[in-house]
Design a protein around this motif. Structure first.
Motif, PDB file in Angstrom:
ATOM      1  N   ALA A  25      36.580  25.227  91.798  1.00  0.00           N
ATOM      2  CA  ALA A  25      35.884  26.203  92.647  1.00  0.00           C
ATOM      3  C   ALA A  25      36.911  27.108  93.318  1.00  0.00           C
ATOM      4  N   HIS A  26      36.616  28.384  93.371  1.00  0.00           N
ATOM      5  CA  HIS A  26      37.475  29.354  94.054  1.00  0.00           C
ATOM      6  C   HIS A  26      36.988  29.471  95.496  1.00  0.00           C
ATOM      7  N   GLY A  40      30.851  27.073  89.876  1.00  0.00           N
ATOM      8  CA  GLY A  40      30.221  27.120  88.569  1.00  0.00           C
ATOM      9  C   GLY A  40      30.975  27.911  87.522  1.00  0.00           C
ATOM     10  N   LEU A  41      32.214  28.239  87.780  1.00  0.00           N
ATOM     11  CA  LEU A  41      32.983  29.044  86.833  1.00  0.00           C
ATOM     12  C   LEU A  41      33.227  28.301  85.527  1.00  0.00           C
ATOM     13  N   SER A  42      33.486  27.005  85.593  1.00  0.00           N
ATOM     14  CA  SER A  42      33.766  26.239  84.377  1.00  0.00           C
ATOM     15  C   SER A  42      32.514  26.066  83.514  1.00  0.00           C
ATOM     16  N   ARG A  43      31.354  26.135  84.126  1.00  0.00           N
ATOM     17  CA  ARG A  43      30.089  26.022  83.387  1.00  0.00           C
ATOM     18  C   ARG A  43      29.572  27.376  82.920  1.00  0.00           C
ATOM     19  N   ARG A  44      30.316  28.410  83.229  1.00  0.00           N
ATOM     20  CA  ARG A  44      29.894  29.787  82.911  1.00  0.00           C
ATOM     21  C   ARG A  44      28.552  30.133  83.561  1.00  0.00           C
ATOM     22  N   ALA A  45      28.340  29.566  84.741  1.00  0.00           N
ATOM     23  CA  ALA A  45      27.145  29.852  85.534  1.00  0.00           C
ATOM     24  C   ALA A  45      27.587  30.120  86.970  1.00  0.00           C
TER      25      ALA A  45
END
Length: 116
Positions: A25-26, A40-45
């Protein structure tokens, strides 16, 4: 908005600091306190999680694509998909999240951040 535009905005706010926590998370902080999380960046959501006023919280969680933020809802945080709001509105809410958290800091900390 894209994750990059959210990051650019958050980084541009006075005293903003950036870190990566909790599995990617950023996290954006001011005075050591979190005001926005890009999750949710790693899930592309991707979602922007941010602090709101009590009134905004009540209105926002009724909108499609916006929900109470996990673990943070009791403090009036929401989790919004990046297309849940028009870009100008999302930018305004992120600026307001920064302002709300900055306002809770000590007078000395605010003065140091704002240069006054």
């Amino acid at each position: 908005m894209t994750p990059d535009t959210v990051e650019d905005l958050c980084r541009s706010l006075p005293g903003a600091a950036f870190s990566v926590q909790w599995g990617g998370a950023h996290v954006f902080k001011v005075g050591g306190k979190i005001f926005t999380i890009l999750a949710g960046l790693s899930r592309r959501a991707p979602e922007a999680w941010f602090k709101t006023s009590e009134f905004s919280y009540i209105l926002l969680i009724e909108q499609p694509g916006i929900r109470p933020a996990p673990y943070l809802a009791r403090a009036k945080w929401v989790a919004a998909t990046l297309d849940a709001l028009p870009p100008d509105d999302l930018q305004a809410y992120l600026r307001e999240a920064h302002r709300l958290v900055l306002a809770k800091l000590t007078r000395a900390a605010r003065a140091e951040i704002l240069g006054g």
